[in-house]
Design a protein around this motif. Sequence first.
Motif, PDB file in Angstrom:
ATOM      1  N   SER A  72       0.529  -1.015   0.377  1.00  0.00           N
ATOM      2  CA  SER A  72      -0.481   0.183  -0.117  1.00  0.00           C
ATOM      3  C   SER A  72       1.260   1.482  -0.107  1.00  0.00           C
ATOM      4  O   SER A  72       1.929   1.563   0.524  1.00  0.00           O
ATOM      5  CB  SER A  72      -0.556   0.236   1.322  1.00  0.00           C
ATOM      6  OG  SER A  72      -1.500  -1.463   1.282  1.00  0.00           O
ATOM      7  N   ASP A  73       0.416   1.842  -0.422  1.00  0.00           N
ATOM      8  CA  ASP A  73       0.442   3.563  -0.771  1.00  0.00           C
ATOM      9  C   ASP A  73       1.397   4.660   0.231  1.00  0.00           C
ATOM     10  O   ASP A  73       0.247   5.065   0.165  1.00  0.00           O
ATOM     11  CB  ASP A  73       0.975   3.650  -2.084  1.00  0.00           C
ATOM     12  CG  ASP A  73       1.642   4.945  -2.490  1.00  0.00           C
ATOM     13  OD1 ASP A  73       2.916   5.729  -1.781  1.00  0.00           O
ATOM     14  OD2 ASP A  73       1.846   5.278  -3.446  1.00  0.00           O
ATOM     15  N   TYR A  74       1.936   4.269   1.558  1.00  0.00           N
ATOM     16  CA  TYR A  74       1.442   5.671   2.503  1.00  0.00           C
ATOM     17  C   TYR A  74       2.527   5.726   3.006  1.00  0.00           C
ATOM     18  O   TYR A  74       3.863   4.392   2.999  1.00  0.00           O
ATOM     19  CB  TYR A  74       0.438   5.534   3.071  1.00  0.00           C
ATOM     20  CG  TYR A  74       0.143   4.530   3.971  1.00  0.00           C
ATOM     21  CD1 TYR A  74       0.554   3.985   5.706  1.00  0.00           C
ATOM     22  CD2 TYR A  74      -0.561   3.057   3.930  1.00  0.00           C
ATOM     23  CE1 TYR A  74      -0.177   3.295   6.454  1.00  0.00           C
ATOM     24  CE2 TYR A  74      -0.542   1.808   4.457  1.00  0.00           C
ATOM     25  CZ  TYR A  74      -0.645   1.910   5.945  1.00  0.00           C
ATOM     26  OH  TYR A  74      -0.287   1.149   6.601  1.00  0.00           O
ATOM     27  N   GLU A 130       6.800  -2.782  -5.544  1.00  0.00           N
ATOM     28  CA  GLU A 130       5.638  -1.452  -6.333  1.00  0.00           C
ATOM     29  C   GLU A 130       4.952  -1.365  -5.408  1.00  0.00           C
ATOM     30  O   GLU A 130       4.646  -1.894  -3.735  1.00  0.00           O
ATOM     31  CB  GLU A 130       4.834  -2.511  -6.795  1.00  0.00           C
ATOM     32  CG  GLU A 130       3.009  -2.083  -8.288  1.00  0.00           C
ATOM     33  CD  GLU A 130       3.263  -2.872  -8.568  1.00  0.00           C
ATOM     34  OE1 GLU A 130       1.881  -2.752  -9.100  1.00  0.00           O
ATOM     35  OE2 GLU A 130       3.420  -3.600  -9.010  1.00  0.00           O
ATOM     36  N   TYR A 131       4.250   0.082  -5.577  1.00  0.00           N
ATOM     37  CA  TYR A 131       3.318   0.537  -4.915  1.00  0.00           C
ATOM     38  C   TYR A 131       2.218   1.040  -4.854  1.00  0.00           C
ATOM     39  O   TYR A 131       1.504   0.623  -6.231  1.00  0.00           O
ATOM     40  CB  TYR A 131       3.498   1.447  -3.935  1.00  0.00           C
ATOM     41  CG  TYR A 131       4.475   1.709  -3.202  1.00  0.00           C
ATOM     42  CD1 TYR A 131       4.810   1.530  -1.808  1.00  0.00           C
ATOM     43  CD2 TYR A 131       5.994   1.818  -3.822  1.00  0.00           C
ATOM     44  CE1 TYR A 131       5.901   1.052  -1.366  1.00  0.00           C
ATOM     45  CE2 TYR A 131       7.203   2.080  -2.715  1.00  0.00           C
ATOM     46  CZ  TYR A 131       7.020   1.535  -1.688  1.00  0.00           C
ATOM     47  OH  TYR A 131       8.387   1.595  -0.170  1.00  0.00           O
ATOM     48  N   VAL A 132       0.707   0.323  -4.573  1.00  0.00           N
ATOM     49  CA  VAL A 132      -0.625   0.644  -4.759  1.00  0.00           C
ATOM     50  C   VAL A 132      -1.242   1.457  -3.525  1.00  0.00           C
ATOM     51  O   VAL A 132      -1.349   1.303  -2.868  1.00  0.00           O
ATOM     52  CB  VAL A 132      -1.136  -0.692  -5.113  1.00  0.00           C
ATOM     53  CG1 VAL A 132      -0.612  -2.239  -6.323  1.00  0.00           C
ATOM     54  CG2 VAL A 132      -1.159  -1.712  -4.028  1.00  0.00           C
ATOM     55  N   PRO A 133      -2.138   1.901  -4.641  1.00  0.00           N
ATOM     56  CA  PRO A 133      -3.385   2.363  -3.407  1.00  0.00           C
ATOM     57  C   PRO A 133      -4.126   1.870  -2.601  1.00  0.00           C
ATOM     58  O   PRO A 133      -4.300   0.623  -2.089  1.00  0.00           O
ATOM     59  CB  PRO A 133      -4.402   3.344  -4.900  1.00  0.00           C
ATOM     60  CG  PRO A 133      -4.300   3.148  -5.736  1.00  0.00           C
ATOM     61  CD  PRO A 133      -3.461   1.643  -5.940  1.00  0.00           C
ATOM     62  N   LEU A 134      -4.376   2.146  -1.345  1.00  0.00           N
ATOM     63  CA  LEU A 134      -4.858   1.817   0.008  1.00  0.00           C
ATOM     64  C   LEU A 134      -6.229   0.933  -1.579  1.00  0.00           C
ATOM     65  O   LEU A 134      -6.789   1.345  -1.842  1.00  0.00           O
ATOM     66  CB  LEU A 134      -4.960   2.187   1.228  1.00  0.00           C
ATOM     67  CG  LEU A 134      -4.078   3.070   1.669  1.00  0.00           C
ATOM     68  CD1 LEU A 134      -3.773   4.100   2.732  1.00  0.00           C
ATOM     69  CD2 LEU A 134      -4.150   1.591   2.463  1.00  0.00           C
ATOM     70  N   PHE A 146      -4.520  -7.334  -9.054  1.00  0.00           N
ATOM     71  CA  PHE A 146      -2.863  -7.618  -8.902  1.00  0.00           C
ATOM     72  C   PHE A 146      -2.449  -8.693  -9.498  1.00  0.00           C
ATOM     73  O   PHE A 146      -0.827  -9.346  -9.660  1.00  0.00           O
ATOM     74  CB  PHE A 146      -2.289  -8.105  -7.651  1.00  0.00           C
ATOM     75  CG  PHE A 146      -2.923  -6.986  -6.122  1.00  0.00           C
ATOM     76  CD1 PHE A 146      -1.830  -6.289  -5.570  1.00  0.00           C
ATOM     77  CD2 PHE A 146      -4.131  -7.403  -5.811  1.00  0.00           C
ATOM     78  CE1 PHE A 146      -2.380  -5.385  -5.262  1.00  0.00           C
ATOM     79  CE2 PHE A 146      -4.371  -6.674  -4.303  1.00  0.00           C
ATOM     80  CZ  PHE A 146      -3.535  -5.159  -4.023  1.00  0.00           C
ATOM     81  N   SER A 147      -3.341  -8.438 -10.923  1.00  0.00           N
ATOM     82  CA  SER A 147      -3.084  -9.070 -12.282  1.00  0.00           C
ATOM     83  C   SER A 147      -2.009  -8.850 -12.408  1.00  0.00           C
ATOM     84  O   SER A 147      -0.641  -9.405 -12.776  1.00  0.00           O
ATOM     85  CB  SER A 147      -3.871  -9.143 -13.547  1.00  0.00           C
ATOM     86  OG  SER A 147      -4.579  -7.544 -13.361  1.00  0.00           O
ATOM     87  N   LYS A 148      -0.914  -7.561 -12.501  1.00  0.00           N
ATOM     88  CA  LYS A 148      -0.384  -6.936 -13.322  1.00  0.00           C
ATOM     89  C   LYS A 148       0.907  -7.327 -11.985  1.00  0.00           C
ATOM     90  O   LYS A 148       2.814  -7.662 -12.536  1.00  0.00           O
ATOM     91  CB  LYS A 148       0.182  -5.655 -14.032  1.00  0.00           C
ATOM     92  CG  LYS A 148      -1.483  -5.513 -14.828  1.00  0.00           C
ATOM     93  CD  LYS A 148      -1.444  -3.752 -15.088  1.00  0.00           C
ATOM     94  CE  LYS A 148      -2.053  -3.364 -16.026  1.00  0.00           C
ATOM     95  NZ  LYS A 148      -2.169  -1.863 -16.275  1.00  0.00           N
TER      96      LYS A 148
END
Length: 100
Positions: A1-3, A28-32, A37-39
């Motif tokens: 998660s991105d924080y 890799e960071y993703v939004p909360l 998550f395929s990529k």
Amino acid sequence: SDYVFPRTINKLIKAQLKYHGGTVVGKEYVPLGETDFSKTLARISQARPDVVFSTLNGDSNQAFYRQYKNAGITADEMPIMAASVAEAELQTIGDAATGH
């Protein structure tokens, strides 16, 4: 998660890996709340790391573990080491978390 928490813990993980002779092969960071998550899983499958360190939080954990299992990646091949999975989340993830 991105924080802040994941970014901080990832710096610590990277330092410990370096100290023990390991390397980071991807980050890799993703939004909360991210649920696709395929990529990410394609990149993990391509990189073939020894372990996946996860700093995901909340509902993202459920989606990630289930998609990880559905992608055919097992804990024996590439275990997930999670820094932030609550017991309640773990119960909802169910057998997709077995072995991690």
